[in-house]
Design a protein around this motif. Structure first.
Motif, PDB file in Angstrom:
ATOM      1  N   VAL A 159       0.807  -1.363   0.023  1.00 45.80           N
ATOM      2  CA  VAL A 159      -0.117  -0.104   0.089  1.00 45.80           C
ATOM      3  C   VAL A 159       0.971   1.277   0.109  1.00 45.80           C
ATOM      4  N   HIS A 160       2.012   1.192  -0.307  1.00 48.86           N
ATOM      5  CA  HIS A 160       2.793   2.472  -0.518  1.00 48.86           C
ATOM      6  C   HIS A 160       2.986   2.335  -2.061  1.00 48.86           C
ATOM      7  N   LEU A 161       3.459   3.684  -2.463  1.00 46.94           N
ATOM      8  CA  LEU A 161       3.517   3.995  -3.835  1.00 46.94           C
ATOM      9  C   LEU A 161       4.788   4.237  -4.390  1.00 46.94           C
ATOM     10  N   LEU A 162       5.654   3.688  -5.171  1.00 51.32           N
ATOM     11  CA  LEU A 162       6.887   3.821  -5.849  1.00 51.32           C
ATOM     12  C   LEU A 162       6.583   4.668  -7.117  1.00 51.32           C
ATOM     13  N   VAL A 163       7.662   5.928  -7.135  1.00 45.60           N
ATOM     14  CA  VAL A 163       7.615   6.856  -8.037  1.00 45.60           C
ATOM     15  C   VAL A 163       8.786   6.634  -8.703  1.00 45.60           C
ATOM     16  N   VAL A 164       8.953   6.393 -10.210  1.00 42.31           N
ATOM     17  CA  VAL A 164      10.395   6.531 -10.719  1.00 42.31           C
ATOM     18  C   VAL A 164      10.272   7.415 -11.797  1.00 42.31           C
ATOM     19  N   ALA A 165      10.881   8.514 -11.601  1.00 45.22           N
ATOM     20  CA  ALA A 165      11.023   9.700 -12.783  1.00 45.22           C
ATOM     21  C   ALA A 165      11.291   9.191 -14.038  1.00 45.22           C
ATOM     22  N   ALA A 166      11.050   9.742 -15.058  1.00 45.90           N
ATOM     23  CA  ALA A 166      11.193   9.274 -16.290  1.00 45.90           C
ATOM     24  C   ALA A 166      12.587   9.173 -16.865  1.00 45.90           C
ATOM     25  N   GLU A 167      13.424   9.990 -16.160  1.00 43.38           N
ATOM     26  CA  GLU A 167      15.148  10.060 -16.402  1.00 43.38           C
ATOM     27  C   GLU A 167      15.719   9.012 -15.530  1.00 43.38           C
ATOM     28  N   GLU A 168      15.024   8.538 -14.883  1.00 39.54           N
ATOM     29  CA  GLU A 168      15.552   7.212 -13.944  1.00 39.54           C
ATOM     30  C   GLU A 168      15.022   5.956 -14.158  1.00 39.54           C
ATOM     31  N   SER A 169      14.091   5.742 -15.156  1.00 40.45           N
ATOM     32  CA  SER A 169      13.493   4.536 -15.412  1.00 40.45           C
ATOM     33  C   SER A 169      14.201   3.547 -16.177  1.00 40.45           C
ATOM     34  N   GLN A 170      15.097   3.706 -16.762  1.00 40.27           N
ATOM     35  CA  GLN A 170      16.072   3.008 -17.696  1.00 40.27           C
ATOM     36  C   GLN A 170      16.629   1.897 -16.796  1.00 40.27           C
ATOM     37  N   GLY A 171      16.284   0.570 -16.978  1.00 44.66           N
ATOM     38  CA  GLY A 171      17.047  -0.381 -16.511  1.00 44.66           C
ATOM     39  C   GLY A 171      16.350  -0.760 -15.086  1.00 44.66           C
ATOM     40  N   VAL A 172      15.321  -0.080 -14.720  1.00 42.05           N
ATOM     41  CA  VAL A 172      14.809  -0.406 -13.295  1.00 42.05           C
ATOM     42  C   VAL A 172      13.727  -1.597 -13.385  1.00 42.05           C
ATOM     43  N   LYS A 173      13.784  -2.616 -12.724  1.00 39.05           N
ATOM     44  CA  LYS A 173      13.251  -3.655 -12.622  1.00 39.05           C
ATOM     45  C   LYS A 173      12.302  -3.728 -11.188  1.00 39.05           C
ATOM     46  N   VAL A 174      11.206  -4.247 -11.131  1.00 38.98           N
ATOM     47  CA  VAL A 174      10.291  -4.481  -9.952  1.00 38.98           C
ATOM     48  C   VAL A 174       9.782  -6.006  -9.777  1.00 38.98           C
ATOM     49  N   CYS A 175      10.241  -6.508  -8.964  1.00 38.21           N
ATOM     50  CA  CYS A 175       9.657  -7.764  -8.503  1.00 38.21           C
ATOM     51  C   CYS A 175       8.622  -8.021  -7.547  1.00 38.21           C
ATOM     52  N   GLY A 176       7.357  -8.604  -7.855  1.00 37.45           N
ATOM     53  CA  GLY A 176       6.328  -8.646  -6.875  1.00 37.45           C
ATOM     54  C   GLY A 176       5.212  -9.398  -7.377  1.00 37.45           C
ATOM     55  N   GLN A 177       4.238  -9.447  -6.579  1.00 39.83           N
ATOM     56  CA  GLN A 177       2.821  -9.800  -7.090  1.00 39.83           C
ATOM     57  C   GLN A 177       1.568  -9.229  -6.465  1.00 39.83           C
ATOM     58  N   LYS A 178       0.498  -9.284  -7.072  1.00 38.67           N
ATOM     59  CA  LYS A 178      -0.529  -8.503  -6.661  1.00 38.67           C
ATOM     60  C   LYS A 178      -0.283  -6.896  -6.748  1.00 38.67           C
ATOM     61  N   MET A 179       0.476  -6.374  -7.830  1.00 40.66           N
ATOM     62  CA  MET A 179       0.892  -5.212  -8.036  1.00 40.66           C
ATOM     63  C   MET A 179       0.278  -4.402  -9.459  1.00 40.66           C
ATOM     64  N   ILE A 180       0.320  -3.274  -9.307  1.00 42.25           N
ATOM     65  CA  ILE A 180      -0.295  -2.268 -10.502  1.00 42.25           C
ATOM     66  C   ILE A 180       0.917  -1.570 -10.623  1.00 42.25           C
ATOM     67  N   VAL A 181       1.177  -1.433 -12.175  1.00 39.90           N
ATOM     68  CA  VAL A 181       2.181  -0.664 -12.691  1.00 39.90           C
ATOM     69  C   VAL A 181       1.711   0.386 -13.734  1.00 39.90           C
ATOM     70  N   VAL A 182       2.122   1.604 -13.262  1.00 36.38           N
ATOM     71  CA  VAL A 182       1.490   2.693 -14.139  1.00 36.38           C
ATOM     72  C   VAL A 182       2.693   3.312 -14.798  1.00 36.38           C
ATOM     73  N   CYS A 183       2.434   3.424 -16.154  1.00 32.54           N
ATOM     74  CA  CYS A 183       3.616   4.339 -16.800  1.00 32.54           C
ATOM     75  C   CYS A 183       3.022   5.385 -17.636  1.00 32.54           C
ATOM     76  N   LEU A 184       3.320   6.732 -17.607  1.00 36.56           N
ATOM     77  CA  LEU A 184       2.877   7.905 -18.063  1.00 36.56           C
ATOM     78  C   LEU A 184       3.833   8.435 -19.209  1.00 36.56           C
ATOM     79  N   LYS A 185       3.390   8.339 -20.393  1.00 36.06           N
ATOM     80  CA  LYS A 185       4.051   9.044 -21.728  1.00 36.06           C
ATOM     81  C   LYS A 185       3.531  10.312 -22.060  1.00 36.06           C
ATOM     82  N   ARG A 186       4.413  11.203 -22.198  1.00 36.29           N
ATOM     83  CA  ARG A 186       3.972  12.401 -22.681  1.00 36.29           C
ATOM     84  C   ARG A 186       3.666  12.345 -24.103  1.00 36.29           C
TER      85      ARG A 186
END
Length: 187
Positions: A159-186
């Motif tokens: 129930v915490h929210l991770l925010v990854v800035a666009a300039e830092e998202s390259q190569g970031v991986k997340v391992c989990g279950q029952k998760m929501i991933v939201v990606c915003l593209k301009r």
């Protein structure tokens, strides 16, 4: 910059239509309830009724808790959300009515200004590792299990929210279950 927003930092605000409250988890830097480019929130829905109008915005709604609800749109389309992490995608300006299946629910909302951002929302029930897309503003939310963010082995509590800035998202991986991933593209 990557950061974690804790539940203590979430803000309770009234629904735009005044018929309930939402827990605002994240909003663009200068955003307000009346005008924003993107917003991520969570809401409890305790009775049948109309959704707030967000003309000029796209909405994605994910069921988190409860026995589900039926969304009916003015054009006759319907979305039945029955299981946790079921997703509905619709225009924020289209009149939408919710009918609860059996009791109150909790949902997760992603609302983006149609001409500024395109949102991709993906849900994962089973444990998986997700590579975040490069150059997109990304958010990760886990329902009830911790996720690991790599590189660096950062732990994301439920129930915490991770925010990854666009300039830092390259190569970031997340391992989990029952998760929501939201990606915003301009746009």
């Amino acid at each position: 910059m990557s950061r974690i927003i804790t539940p203590m930092q979430y803000k309770t605000v009234p629904w735009k239509n005044g018929q309930g409250q939402t827990t605002e988890m994240a909003i663009d830097e200068n955003g307000t309830l009346e005008s924003f480019d993107w917003r991520i929130s969570q809401a409890s829905v305790a009775q049948d009724g109309p959704f707030s109008s967000f003309a000029g915005y796209d909405r994605q709604l994910i069921l988190l808790e409860g026995n589900g609800m039926l969304l009916e749109y003015a054009d006759g389309r319907k979305d039945q959300l029955s299981n946790p992490l079921d997703v509905a995608v619709f225009s924020g300006g289209e009149p939408t009515h919710a009918t609860l299946t059996d009791g109150a629910i909790v949902d997760f909302n992603v609302i983006t200004k149609s001409d500024k951002y395109e949102a991709t929302v993906t849900t994962y029930v089973e444990r998986t590792t997700v590579l975040l897309p490069a150059d997109q503003l990304c958010f990760v939310y886990c329902l009830d299990a911790e996720a690991v963010v790599m590189p660096g082995e950062l732990r994301l509590a439920p129930v915490h929210l991770l925010v990854v800035a666009a300039e830092e998202s390259q190569g970031v991986k997340v391992c989990g279950q029952k998760m929501i991933v939201v990606c915003l593209k301009r746009r």
